[in-house]
Design an enzyme around this catalytic site. Structure first.
Site, PDB file in Angstrom:
ATOM      1  N   ARG A  52      35.761   6.658 -14.552  1.00  0.00           N
ATOM      2  CA  ARG A  52      35.693   7.845 -13.699  1.00  0.00           C
ATOM      3  C   ARG A  52      34.295   8.085 -13.144  1.00  0.00           C
ATOM      4  O   ARG A  52      34.117   8.510 -11.996  1.00  0.00           O
ATOM      5  CB  ARG A  52      36.140   9.064 -14.521  1.00  0.00           C
ATOM      6  CG  ARG A  52      36.387  10.286 -13.684  1.00  0.00           C
ATOM      7  CD  ARG A  52      36.582  11.579 -14.451  1.00  0.00           C
ATOM      8  NE  ARG A  52      36.932  11.478 -15.854  1.00  0.00           N
ATOM      9  CZ  ARG A  52      36.764  12.484 -16.724  1.00  0.00           C
ATOM     10  NH1 ARG A  52      36.242  13.626 -16.308  1.00  0.00           N
ATOM     11  NH2 ARG A  52      37.106  12.346 -17.973  1.00  0.00           N
ATOM     12  N   ASN A  74      -7.599 -11.651  -6.335  1.00  0.00           N
ATOM     13  CA  ASN A  74      -7.741 -10.225  -6.588  1.00  0.00           C
ATOM     14  C   ASN A  74      -6.702  -9.437  -5.793  1.00  0.00           C
ATOM     15  O   ASN A  74      -7.023  -8.698  -4.881  1.00  0.00           O
ATOM     16  CB  ASN A  74      -9.166  -9.798  -6.223  1.00  0.00           C
ATOM     17  CG  ASN A  74      -9.497  -8.391  -6.654  1.00  0.00           C
ATOM     18  OD1 ASN A  74     -10.188  -7.674  -5.952  1.00  0.00           O
ATOM     19  ND2 ASN A  74      -9.032  -7.983  -7.811  1.00  0.00           N
ATOM     20  N   TYR A 117     -20.194  -7.314  -3.428  1.00  0.00           N
ATOM     21  CA  TYR A 117     -19.573  -7.547  -4.728  1.00  0.00           C
ATOM     22  C   TYR A 117     -18.727  -8.814  -4.696  1.00  0.00           C
ATOM     23  O   TYR A 117     -17.944  -9.052  -3.778  1.00  0.00           O
ATOM     24  CB  TYR A 117     -18.675  -6.361  -5.121  1.00  0.00           C
ATOM     25  CG  TYR A 117     -17.734  -6.696  -6.255  1.00  0.00           C
ATOM     26  CD1 TYR A 117     -18.222  -6.839  -7.551  1.00  0.00           C
ATOM     27  CD2 TYR A 117     -16.376  -6.943  -6.031  1.00  0.00           C
ATOM     28  CE1 TYR A 117     -17.374  -7.190  -8.595  1.00  0.00           C
ATOM     29  CE2 TYR A 117     -15.521  -7.285  -7.059  1.00  0.00           C
ATOM     30  CZ  TYR A 117     -16.025  -7.409  -8.341  1.00  0.00           C
ATOM     31  OH  TYR A 117     -15.204  -7.771  -9.363  1.00  0.00           O
ATOM     32  N   HIS A 143     -10.625 -18.222 -15.258  1.00  0.00           N
ATOM     33  CA  HIS A 143      -9.329 -17.532 -15.328  1.00  0.00           C
ATOM     34  C   HIS A 143      -8.171 -18.491 -15.605  1.00  0.00           C
ATOM     35  O   HIS A 143      -7.010 -18.056 -15.607  1.00  0.00           O
ATOM     36  CB  HIS A 143      -9.061 -16.754 -14.034  1.00  0.00           C
ATOM     37  CG  HIS A 143      -9.587 -15.348 -14.073  1.00  0.00           C
ATOM     38  ND1 HIS A 143      -9.024 -14.366 -14.850  1.00  0.00           N
ATOM     39  CD2 HIS A 143     -10.646 -14.777 -13.445  1.00  0.00           C
ATOM     40  CE1 HIS A 143      -9.705 -13.241 -14.693  1.00  0.00           C
ATOM     41  NE2 HIS A 143     -10.694 -13.454 -13.849  1.00  0.00           N
TER      42      HIS A 143
END
Length: 529
Positions: A298, A214, A68, A98
């Protein structure tokens, strides 16, 4: 867990060695700040492991193996087989398409952290990349050649694809980098910058584009930077609380050790212990004192303590992600297997950042409430309205910290508004292949913004307690700050007085605020051991 090399350069800057062991949050932040330099391990075992993964991939390609992102398209296009003659072009296409980020650019400090986080992951030896790629990323850090990376465009799975494409492109001599020392602040063509540094643009091997992009490097780098700021915030908010208690002539017995021994959250106990060290908790309660202070004083250990108690597991989440192999597929060089999975999913960082920003914003809200008490003469036990230092007729035209309290309230409101968890806004993207995503990078960016706003509130509170302590000392000198345990509040007041003059007449406070923000981000004050 530090694995910073103890050797130093000629100018006494330490080296962080990648590939020699796990890195810490502090290592990444040292590189980001420029106080440490990156070096790739030259250990034979490390280099051999990296080469075994790359060699295994080469053999698979020669034997017509299907991998892949190497011989197939990306994402939902994994069913598309790439012709063998086009396989070498695939990484170029990945970082090219991208290149669609928008928004502000990550700062040089953030970009160094991003490069360090990506190099850490790739150095694990499960990404099938070459030693040459690791050396090129290390060289970018060594020469301070920092890609211009837009901050927006990642959904946090399949990792930080779009922002990391800008790193991949710069390694190959494309897009732009920040200028170095001679032209800092300018945008320089990557090819020109690489040539000037004596570096040759890479030609990415078949899986290297995917290995760079990735993964979770952007969100993890930002998380490392957020952690350091949150850690300091716990201590600074505690010191401010001690000074606010003194300003309000409060009841230090609220921080009694026995009281906190019966609700044993360690971080909460630590905050109470710091307050005990700052204030006179062992003195009898004066009759005229209010028996119970309002909650923002407090219950301060109970608010600050939430973040303090969260820090150990936040560190665990961030450092586990930092030291993980988180791209896909992973390459097992020992058993010669290609492992397809989803380690690019940034769920742990998303949860850590969503949680951190919630705890940080609560501290902003706590300090905002403390300020509201200190400036209000109905609640500040005899101090002037708005802590104005003006006297006589001029008191009528002076308004002290009135506007500063409004600004602090605005910054607090904006921080609180950003506490909606980003991780619940998962979107189905990329043809429903990425149908469940982490939103980790958006969570990390949100967290940094909440920290920025909270630090602005802290700056306002530092002016407030500096003014309040000054007024209280003038009005009630029988308990001088220097006589409190350890003299810590006196030392802090002295440090603040060196930067901030008392407000006897109204003046523009923005310069004071900006100076204090510089001090906060430089961790200028040593607070608690």
């Amino acid at each position: 867990m530090r694995h910073t090399d103890t050797s130093t350069s000629s100018d006494d800057i330490a080296f962080v060695t990648f590939g020699s062991g796990p890195l810490s949050i502090e290592d990444v932040n040292a590189i980001a700040a420029g106080s440490a330099r990156a070096a790739l391990s030259d250990a034979p075992d490390f280099l051999a492991r990296i080469r075994r993964g790359a060699d295994f991939l080469d053999r698979l390609l020669r034997e017509d193996g299907t991998v892949y992102g190497v011989t197939t398209g990306y994402g939902d296009s994994c069913t598309v087989n790439v012709p063998p003659e086009l396989v070498p072009e695939l990484p170029h296409h990945l970082y090219t398409y991208h290149g669609c980020g928008l928004g502000e650019l990550f700062s040089p400090q953030q970009t160094r952290a991003i490069l360090a986080a990506r190099l850490t992951s790739l150095s694990k030896g499960y990404s099938g990349v070459s030693v040459g790629l690791l050396n090129q990323i290390a060289a970018l850090l060594q020469h301070d050649l920092l890609p211009l990376i837009p901050a927006e465009g990642s959904v946090g799975a399949s990792g930080d694809l779009t922002p990391l494409s800008y790193l991949a492109a710069v390694l190959c001599g494309e897009r732009k980098v920040w200028g170095t020392e001679k032209n800092r602040g300018e945008q320089v063509d990557a090819a020109t910058a690489l040539q000037a540094a004596g570096l040759t643009p890479l030609k990415l091997r078949p899986k290297e584009g995917l290995a760079i992009m990735n993964g979770t490097a952007v969100m993890t780098a930002l998380a490392c930077m957020a952690y350091q700021r949150a850690e300091y915030l716990c201590q600074l908010a505690t010191r401010i609380t001690a000074m606010a208690s003194f300003t309000l002539d409060g009841n230090a017995h609220h921080f009694d050790a026995t009281l906190f021994s019966v609700k044993p959250h360690p971080g909460q106990q630590q905050v109470a212990g710091w307050l005990q060290a700052d204030l006179r908790c062992d003195q009898p309660l004066r009759n005229e004192k209010r028996l119970q202070d309002r909650y923002s004083i407090r219950c301060a250990p109970h608010v600050i303590g939430v973040l303090t108690d969260a820090l150990p597991w936040l560190r665990s989440y961030i450092e586990n992600e930092l030291n993980s192999a988180n791209d896909n597929p992973l390459i097992d060089p020992d058993n010669e297997r290609v492992l397809h999975g989803g380690h690019f999913y940034g769920g742990h960082i998303a949860f850590a950042m969503d949680s951190m920003k919630n705890a940080v914003a609560n501290i902003a809200d706590l300090l905002d409430r403390q300020m509201a008490l200190m400036v209000d003469n109905r609640y500040n036990n005899g101090l002037p309205a708005n802590l104005s230092g003006a006297k006589g007729p001029r008191a009528a035209i002076n308004h002290g910290l009135k506007a500063l309290q409004i600004s602090a309230s605005a910054w607090t409101a904006e921080a609180l508004k950003l506490t909606m968890p980003a991780s619940v806004f998962s979107r189905s993207t990329e043809c429903h292949n990425q149908d469940k995503v982490s939103m980790g990078t958006i969570a990390a960016r949100d967290c940094l913004r909440v920290l920025e706003l909270t630090e602005q509130v802290v700056a306002a509170l530092l002016i407030t307690v500096r003014q309040g302590v000054w007024l209280r000392n003038e009005q009630n000198p029988e308990i001088p700050l220097a006589e409190l345990p350890g003299g810590r509040l006196a030392a802090m007041q002295e440090a603040l007085c060196a930067d901030i003059a008392p407000i006897a007449e109204d003046r523009m406070l923005e310069p004071d605020l900006r100076l204090l923000l510089e001090r906060i981000r430089a961790r200028a004050w040593s607070l608690y051991d």
